[in-house]
Design an enzyme around this catalytic site. Structure first.
Site, PDB file in Angstrom:
ATOM      1  N   ASP A  14       0.858  -1.190   0.000  1.00 27.48           N
ATOM      2  CA  ASP A  14       0.000   0.000   0.000  1.00 27.48           C
ATOM      3  C   ASP A  14       0.893   1.240   0.000  1.00 27.48           C
ATOM      4  O   ASP A  14       1.652   1.462   0.949  1.00 27.48           O
ATOM      5  CB  ASP A  14      -0.894  -0.020   1.248  1.00 27.48           C
ATOM      6  CG  ASP A  14      -2.032   0.982   1.166  1.00 27.48           C
ATOM      7  OD1 ASP A  14      -2.132   1.680   0.138  1.00 27.48           O
ATOM      8  OD2 ASP A  14      -2.808   1.080   2.134  1.00 27.48           O
ATOM      9  N   ASP A 109      -2.816   2.548  -6.089  1.00 29.97           N
ATOM     10  CA  ASP A 109      -1.805   2.633  -5.036  1.00 29.97           C
ATOM     11  C   ASP A 109      -1.725   1.403  -4.136  1.00 29.97           C
ATOM     12  O   ASP A 109      -1.031   1.447  -3.113  1.00 29.97           O
ATOM     13  CB  ASP A 109      -2.038   3.880  -4.178  1.00 29.97           C
ATOM     14  CG  ASP A 109      -3.396   3.869  -3.494  1.00 29.97           C
ATOM     15  OD1 ASP A 109      -4.243   3.050  -3.869  1.00 29.97           O
ATOM     16  OD2 ASP A 109      -3.592   4.691  -2.579  1.00 29.97           O
ATOM     17  N   GLU A 110      -2.400   0.320  -4.472  1.00 31.10           N
ATOM     18  CA  GLU A 110      -2.273  -0.879  -3.638  1.00 31.10           C
ATOM     19  C   GLU A 110      -2.488  -2.143  -4.463  1.00 31.10           C
ATOM     20  O   GLU A 110      -3.180  -2.135  -5.475  1.00 31.10           O
ATOM     21  CB  GLU A 110      -3.238  -0.841  -2.457  1.00 31.10           C
ATOM     22  CG  GLU A 110      -4.694  -0.817  -2.831  1.00 31.10           C
ATOM     23  CD  GLU A 110      -5.613  -0.876  -1.614  1.00 31.10           C
ATOM     24  OE1 GLU A 110      -5.352  -1.696  -0.699  1.00 31.10           O
ATOM     25  OE2 GLU A 110      -6.594  -0.114  -1.585  1.00 31.10           O
TER      26      GLU A 110
END
Length: 388
Positions: A14, A109-110
């Site tokens: 993350d 983003d993860e």
């Protein structure tokens, strides 16, 4: 300690305050300052990301930008730059793919990574996780928090516990020791209303939740009760899906002020349709169902859908269908939001050939040329005359 060789090795990576961190990296004058990504302070948008300096003021994602400005008037407010964030996201994914093909992106983003089969080549899973963190820092000047566990649920929880730049390992024989002290709000599926119900039964921690019988939980919450029973014990059998199917592609925009002007709304639909069409082409997909979403000034939200005969990725077709759907809605009230989504997606090569291919092929070829020009010279290098 139990032998990790008998368990799956799942990472959840993350990125820390991703959008804001990218902006601070690209503009060193922003380092150490509260940065809010989402729009101007007087806009009606919402916060997409806040730097850790901004979070000290209680600013969080999905908060109205106006509220963020009230909490921290000195913050730097920036527009969302999805093109830049997507490019950085792909660079991060390339690092992931160095170590395993089993990568399941959740958002820009993860992502989840299954490195079970990678240890023979790259060493212990913990070393792989630390190497990924180091490469992201060295090659992209960004930080990531990583959780390592035997399943997705535990890895996701672990990655969130020591942000920013965290690394948390949950060993199989320490699962309950890890879970029991956590508040019930940490469990997937426990939203505000579910938490209120559990609190009313004096259930505040995962340990408290684990004390409840399955029969009681299913009576209280139905199928969610069974999920809560499993997760409270750290049980999650879902695999990492490296080829997740894209179910829909959509774009929407919130206006600075409420809009009722039909011509302006159609221009906005054209911009959204162009963006959706280009995204479809990038993914080599076409869609058959066009959905129009509108939100009125009183926050009432409506959506209308139409399924067309032939799947498409052409901007004009998406635009025309969206306009047709808009014409069916009442514009007696002004709109604060409008959006277009394509669903019922299929691979580009699965479409049936038509007897009247030539005009469509000409439009497809023209669209490809426009995409190439924008890729090479930028988004504003060429545009529709109507949007000038």
């Amino acid at each position: 300690m139990e032998d990790l060789a008998n368990y799956r090795k799942i990472l959840h990576v993350d990125m820390d305050a991703f959008y804001a961190s990218v902006e601070q990296r690209d503009d060193p004058s922003l380092l150490g300052k509260p940065v809010v990504v989402g729009g101007r302070p007087n806009s009606r948008g919402v916060v997409s990301a806040a730097s850790y300096e901004a979070r000290k003021y209680g600013i969080r994602s999905a908060m109205p930008v106006a509220e963020a400005a009230r909490r921290c008037p000195d913050a730097v407010f920036l527009p969302v730059n999805f093109k830049k964030y997507r490019e950085v996201s792909w660079q991060i994914r390339e690092i992931f793919l160095t170590y395993t093909p089993m990568v399941e992106p959740i958002s820009l983003d993860e992502a989840f990574l299954d490195v079970t089969g990678s240890t023979r080549l790259f060493g212990p899973a913990e070393d792989i996780a630390l190497t990924i963190k180091l490469r992201i820092r060295q090659e992209l000047s960004l930080t990531a928090s990583v959780g390592f566990a035997c399943n997705k649920f535990l890895a996701k929880l672990a990655s969130d516990l020591k942000k920013p730049d965290g690394f948390v390992v949950v060993h199989p024989d320490k699962v309950q020791e890890f879970l029991d002290p956590l508040p019930i709000e940490r469990i997937w599926g426990v939203g505000e209303k579910t938490a209120e119900q559990l609190h009313s039964h004096r259930i505040n921690t995962v340990k408290d939740l684990r004390s409840l019988e399955l029969k009681f939980l299913t009576k209280l919450f139905g199928s969610l009760g069974s999920q809560l029973y499993q997760l409270a014990r750290g049980i999650d059998d879902r695999p990492v899906e490296s080829d997740r199917v894209v179910k829909s592609i959509g774009r929407e925009t919130t206006f600075e002020s409420d809009i009722r002007d039909g011509d302006f709304l159609e221009k906005t639909l054209l911009m959204l349709a162009i963006d959706v069409g280009r995204s479809l082409r990038k993914e080599a997909l076409r869609g058959r169902t066009v959905t129009l979403k509108v939100r009125y000034d009183d926050f009432r939200t409506l959506s209308r859908s139409r399924t067309i005969h032939r799947a498409t990725d052409l901007d004009d077709v998406i635009f025309q269908e969206a306009c047709s759907l808009l014409s069916e809605l009442s514009l007696k009230q002004p709109l604060r939001l409008i959006g277009v989504t394509m669903s019922n997606l299929t691979d580009q090569h699965e479409n049936q050939i038509s007897l009247f291919e030539e005009p469509r092929l000409e439009r497809e070829n023209l669209t490809k040329v426009l995409d190439l020009v924008k890729e090479k010279y930028g988004e504003k290098s060429i545009t529709r005359a109507r949007l000038l």
